[in-house]
Design a protein around this motif. Structure first.
Motif, short mmCIF file in Angstrom:
data_model
loop_
_atom_site.label_atom_id
_atom_site.label_comp_id
_atom_site.label_asym_id
_atom_site.label_seq_id
_atom_site.Cartn_x
_atom_site.Cartn_y
_atom_site.Cartn_z
N UNK A 78 -0.67 5.60 -8.22
CA UNK A 78 -2.16 4.97 -8.31
C UNK A 78 -2.02 3.72 -8.97
N UNK A 79 -2.48 2.62 -8.12
CA UNK A 79 -2.50 1.35 -8.68
C UNK A 79 -4.14 0.92 -9.05
N UNK A 80 -4.24 0.03 -9.91
CA UNK A 80 -5.69 -0.43 -10.40
C UNK A 80 -5.84 -1.76 -10.67
N UNK A 81 -6.72 -2.22 -10.05
CA UNK A 81 -7.17 -3.77 -10.13
C UNK A 81 -8.39 -3.71 -10.78
N UNK A 82 -8.54 -3.95 -12.20
CA UNK A 82 -9.76 -3.69 -12.97
C UNK A 82 -10.76 -4.88 -12.54
N UNK A 83 -11.90 -4.64 -12.96
CA UNK A 83 -12.83 -5.58 -13.07
C UNK A 83 -12.59 -6.88 -14.06
N UNK A 84 -12.68 -8.07 -13.55
CA UNK A 84 -12.39 -9.10 -14.61
C UNK A 84 -10.79 -9.51 -14.49
N UNK A 101 5.80 -3.64 -11.41
CA UNK A 101 6.66 -3.01 -11.00
C UNK A 101 7.20 -1.95 -11.71
N UNK A 102 6.86 -2.11 -13.36
CA UNK A 102 7.15 -0.96 -14.08
C UNK A 102 6.71 0.33 -14.07
N UNK A 103 5.71 0.43 -13.01
CA UNK A 103 5.22 1.53 -12.68
C UNK A 103 5.75 2.41 -11.32
N UNK A 104 6.90 1.59 -10.99
CA UNK A 104 7.62 2.06 -9.51
C UNK A 104 8.61 3.23 -10.13
N UNK A 105 8.26 4.27 -9.18
CA UNK A 105 9.17 5.59 -9.53
C UNK A 105 10.57 5.33 -9.29
N UNK A 106 10.89 4.41 -8.57
CA UNK A 106 12.37 4.32 -8.25
C UNK A 106 12.98 3.16 -9.21
N UNK A 107 12.30 2.48 -10.15
CA UNK A 107 12.89 1.74 -11.10
C UNK A 107 13.09 0.09 -10.66
N UNK A 108 12.77 -0.03 -9.33
CA UNK A 108 13.10 -1.46 -8.91
C UNK A 108 12.21 -2.30 -9.67
N UNK A 109 12.83 -3.60 -9.98
CA UNK A 109 11.95 -4.63 -10.50
C UNK A 109 11.90 -5.82 -9.58
N UNK A 110 11.04 -6.00 -8.43
CA UNK A 110 11.12 -7.12 -7.68
C UNK A 110 9.64 -7.42 -7.22
N UNK A 111 9.35 -8.54 -6.57
CA UNK A 111 8.25 -8.86 -6.12
C UNK A 111 8.28 -8.24 -4.52
N UNK A 112 7.43 -7.50 -4.16
CA UNK A 112 7.45 -7.15 -2.71
C UNK A 112 7.32 -8.17 -1.77
N UNK A 113 8.26 -8.11 -0.56
CA UNK A 113 7.77 -9.06 0.77
C UNK A 113 6.51 -8.97 1.06
N UNK A 145 0.04 -7.85 -8.46
CA UNK A 145 0.77 -6.97 -9.50
C UNK A 145 0.40 -5.60 -9.23
N UNK A 146 -0.52 -5.09 -8.53
CA UNK A 146 -0.73 -3.78 -8.14
C UNK A 146 0.31 -3.37 -6.92
N UNK A 151 2.36 1.31 -4.59
CA UNK A 151 1.22 2.39 -4.97
C UNK A 151 1.18 3.21 -3.49
N UNK A 152 0.42 4.33 -3.69
CA UNK A 152 -0.13 5.09 -2.65
C UNK A 152 -1.47 5.12 -2.40
#
Length: 231
Positions: A78-84, A101-113, A145-146, A151-152
């Motif tokens: 679950x990813x959250x884009x808050x108000x503000x 990326x620190x929320x990724x279950x697989x531990x990857x630290x990357x900017x998704x394509x 960032x989300x 996320x699913x």
């Protein structure tokens, strides 16, 4: 995919959500509508474990997550884009995105394509500080960032609020694309009824911390909007 059952949620002694039950189908956009102050943001924060106390059940697939800490809910998808938006102004665009990326279950630290595909401006300015971006660019950054969390489900709290009109349609198209092409499940808190009707498959109308109507988006009538959203 996501189901709330008889959920009550509190800030200290303030009882905000009352007996909320809601099913969020996999692969669909569910719009949460209602006047300001009816509990829409609290609903999203409750899903993320960001209120002081919650009673009831929240299930993500077969997993009960209502007692899990926020970071475990994020790692469950679950990813959250808050108000503000809440980007960190002194961090660069790159650093802000990689925080997700620190929320990724697989531990990857990357900017998704996908971020490069959706938001080329961000990728061309990765070393700029987030604080110098316009409101619309910061919203793009918050969504990026989300997405870095892989996320699913993505929770979006009034994503067009405070954004210049020239970028509103762009943000709306990104949200629709994330669902229709990428397959993300979306919970969208929104005041713009026309956008909700265009983007969502289902809706839930809130009043005084309760869901007073829900169903297919085709069942959202003008009379219902006037009754529960008119000022």
């Amino acid at each position: 995919m996501l189901a709330l059952s008889h959920v009550d949620s509190f800030y200290d002694r303030s009882h905000i959500l009352h007996d909320v039950s809601l099913d969020v189908p996999d692969g669909q956009v569910t719009a949460v509508l209602g006047r300001n102050g009816t509990g829409k943001t609290t609903l999203l924060k409750t899903l993320m474990g960001l209120t002081d106390r919650m009673d009831g059940q929240i299930r993500l697939g077969d997993q009960e997550i209502g007692r899990e800490p926020t970071f475990r809910r994020a790692r469950a998808g679950i990813a959250y884009v808050p108000q503000g938006r809440e980007i960190i102004p002194d961090f660069t665009i790159r650093e802000n995105i990689l925080m997700g990326s620190f929320a990724r279950a697989d531990g990857k630290r990357e900017i998704p394509p996908l971020v490069a595909e959706l938001f080329p401006y961000l990728m061309n300015n990765l070393d700029r500080n987030g604080g110098v971006l316009s409101g619309g660019q910061q919203q793009q950054l918050a969504i990026a960032r989300a997405l870095a969390a892989n996320p699913r489900i993505i929770l979006l709290d009034e994503p067009n609020e405070g954004i210049q009109p020239s970028i509103v349609e762009e943000i709306e198209q990104v949200i629709i694309r994330l669902n229709r092409e990428i397959g993300l499940t979306v919970i969208l808190v929104e005041q713009n009824v026309s956008f909700a009707r265009n983007a969502a498959h289902r809706f839930a109308m809130m009043e005084k911390g309760r869901i007073v109507a829900a169903g297919e988006i085709s069942e959202l009538t003008d009379a219902m909007v006037h009754r529960h959203m008119a000022v």
